[in-house]
Design an enzyme around this catalytic site. Structure first.
Site, PDB file in Angstrom:
ATOM      1  N   THR A 100       0.846  -1.197   0.000  1.00 34.86           N
ATOM      2  CA  THR A 100       0.000   0.000   0.000  1.00 34.86           C
ATOM      3  C   THR A 100       0.880   1.246   0.000  1.00 34.86           C
ATOM      4  O   THR A 100       2.044   1.187   0.388  1.00 34.86           O
ATOM      5  CB  THR A 100      -0.975  -0.003   1.197  1.00 34.86           C
ATOM      6  OG1 THR A 100      -1.899   1.076   1.065  1.00 34.86           O
ATOM      7  CG2 THR A 100      -0.242   0.127   2.531  1.00 34.86           C
ATOM      8  N   ASP A 202      -3.929  -6.938  -3.678  1.00 36.90           N
ATOM      9  CA  ASP A 202      -3.732  -5.490  -3.751  1.00 36.90           C
ATOM     10  C   ASP A 202      -4.911  -4.762  -3.118  1.00 36.90           C
ATOM     11  O   ASP A 202      -6.029  -5.285  -3.069  1.00 36.90           O
ATOM     12  CB  ASP A 202      -3.552  -5.064  -5.208  1.00 36.90           C
ATOM     13  CG  ASP A 202      -2.193  -5.506  -5.754  1.00 36.90           C
ATOM     14  OD1 ASP A 202      -1.372  -5.985  -4.956  1.00 36.90           O
ATOM     15  OD2 ASP A 202      -1.967  -5.361  -6.970  1.00 36.90           O
ATOM     16  N   ASP A 203      -4.663  -3.540  -2.661  1.00 40.04           N
ATOM     17  CA  ASP A 203      -5.708  -2.862  -1.884  1.00 40.04           C
ATOM     18  C   ASP A 203      -6.748  -2.148  -2.750  1.00 40.04           C
ATOM     19  O   ASP A 203      -7.700  -1.585  -2.218  1.00 40.04           O
ATOM     20  CB  ASP A 203      -5.099  -1.898  -0.846  1.00 40.04           C
ATOM     21  CG  ASP A 203      -4.264  -0.798  -1.472  1.00 40.04           C
ATOM     22  OD1 ASP A 203      -4.160  -0.743  -2.716  1.00 40.04           O
ATOM     23  OD2 ASP A 203      -3.705   0.023  -0.720  1.00 40.04           O
ATOM     24  N   ASP A 204      -6.588  -2.170  -4.044  1.00 38.72           N
ATOM     25  CA  ASP A 204      -7.599  -1.506  -4.871  1.00 38.72           C
ATOM     26  C   ASP A 204      -8.518  -2.496  -5.590  1.00 38.72           C
ATOM     27  O   ASP A 204      -9.299  -2.111  -6.463  1.00 38.72           O
ATOM     28  CB  ASP A 204      -6.932  -0.557  -5.887  1.00 38.72           C
ATOM     29  CG  ASP A 204      -5.855  -1.254  -6.702  1.00 38.72           C
ATOM     30  OD1 ASP A 204      -5.526  -2.419  -6.402  1.00 38.72           O
ATOM     31  OD2 ASP A 204      -5.337  -0.626  -7.633  1.00 38.72           O
ATOM     32  N   GLU A 290       4.042 -11.012 -12.889  1.00 37.65           N
ATOM     33  CA  GLU A 290       3.451 -12.247 -12.374  1.00 37.65           C
ATOM     34  C   GLU A 290       4.094 -13.450 -13.056  1.00 37.65           C
ATOM     35  O   GLU A 290       4.443 -14.439 -12.410  1.00 37.65           O
ATOM     36  CB  GLU A 290       1.939 -12.272 -12.633  1.00 37.65           C
ATOM     37  CG  GLU A 290       1.148 -11.222 -11.865  1.00 37.65           C
ATOM     38  CD  GLU A 290       1.032  -9.895 -12.597  1.00 37.65           C
ATOM     39  OE1 GLU A 290       1.867  -9.625 -13.502  1.00 37.65           O
ATOM     40  OE2 GLU A 290       0.111  -9.126 -12.273  1.00 37.65           O
TER      41      GLU A 290
END
Ligand code: NAG
Ligand code: NAG
Ligand code: NAG
Length: 316
Positions: A100, A202-204, A290
């Site tokens: 983040t 991921d935070d979104d 990835e």
């Protein structure tokens, strides 16, 4: 008449100003009462590459690993002798790694994600800030989250940040943050005592809580489709009878693993014992991050289909 009207307005305005002043004074009192975190001195351009120093928060709740001991007493039919059969049954912890960084919507997005994660049992959240020091905002946020968590931080080195005049996607984001989280797992998990799977959340993004149960029994690398990625409405593996038989994506399908960060989870044993050197490559192109990571973690044969033979979409 008009004079009375003006007096009314002036009185009303006075009340508003009064309320504003009282609020400000109260805010200052509250601020004084709460402990201050050290001021961050962001000498952004002086730092080149930091060692992975700043790691665990001292009060990390997960020092002793999840472990449930079952003692079963069996009575021998002939001798009447009682024999204790010790069984060690381990539950599997889901470790979610979330990089983040400070931005306008940071707390809103962390809040949204954390409320999802509160529904996941046997869970441990590894939150890694892209900062020189742990920020008061994230520190307080995690302390109040009610989740098992570890708070880490590492500032992305200058040469890995996107240039100001270049678009955001020219550099992969969260590389150092995910790597320090993997290092934490390697340093802190005793693989003989803990079963676990690692997921890079991921935070979104948005996650259906069923996804976390889909990933819990992964032996090597579990995969599933993800919405709004791969230049398509959804992208990810094509599966048959529990096996991956191909991939659906509009974006560079020639990659060995054309998968989004949110499309896979890995058994921690893979990362700790089998592939102790696997890491996210800072030099990988953003669209290849990835793939280059998964190529170190396993082969296509190691992929396990999840989400009902990859027919369901649980996240984006
Ligand atoms: C927190 O972690 C412990 C130890 O790993 C685990 O047993 C427990 O279930 C976790 N709690 C939650 C709410 O996930
Ligand atoms: C786990 O067990 C193996 C085999 O018994 C042993 O070699 C290894 O050192 C153990 N690892 C840890 C972290 O205890
Ligand atoms: C995957 O497909 C096979 C064969 O069609 C089926 O037997 C199996 O139950 C499916 N798995 C899931 C989780 O839906």
């Amino acid at each position: 008449m008009m004079f009375r009207g003006i007096i009314k307005y002036v009185a009303f305005f006075g009340v508003l100003v009064g309320i504003a002043i009282i609020t400000r004074v109260l805010e200052q009192v509250v601020e004084k009462a709460s402990p201050k975190a050290p001021k961050t001195n962001e000498n952004d351009d002086q730092l080149v590459r930091r060692d992975l120093t700043n790691t665990d928060s001292p009060s990390s709740p997960l020092k002793n690993t999840a472990q449930a001991k079952l003692e079963i007493t069996v009575e021998q039919p002939k001798t009447g002798e009682k024999k204790i059969v010790k069984k060690l049954s381990l539950k599997t912890i889901v470790y979610a790694v979330t990089p983040t960084y400070a931005r306008f919507l940071q707390k809103a997005e962390l809040t949204r994600l954390s409320q999802t994660l509160k529904h996941v049992k046997d869970f441990h959240w590894i939150v890694v800030e892209d900062s020189y020091q742990k920020t008061p905002l994230v520190t307080r946020f995690l302390a109040n989250s009610g989740l098992n968590y570890t708070h880490l931080n590492i500032r992305t080195p200058v040469e890995l940040r996107p240039l100001k005049n270049k678009p955001r996607w020219t550099k992969a984001r969260g590389v150092e943050q995910r790597n320090i989280a993997i290092k934490w797992l390697r340093d802190n998990i005793n693989i003989n005592k803990t079963n676990g799977v690692v997921y890079f959340a991921d935070d979104d993004n948005t996650y259906d809580i069923r996804l976390f149960e889909e990933m819990r029994d992964i032996k090597k690398i579990g995969v599933w489709p993800v919405a709004f990625t791969g230049a398509a409405r959804y992208a990810g593996p094509l599966c048959k009878d529990g096996r991956v038989v191909g991939f659906y994506t509009n974006w560079r399908p020639s990659r060995t693993f054309p998968l989004d960060m949110a499309a896979f989870a890995i058994n921690v044993k893979r990362l700790i014992v089998d592939k102790p050197k696997a890491h996210f490559d800072a030099d990988a192109k953003p669209g290849d991050l990835e793939n280059s990571f998964l190529e170190q973690v396993g082969t296509r044969e190691d992929l396990e289909a999840r989400a009902s033979n990859c027919s369901k979409v649980y996240n984006n």
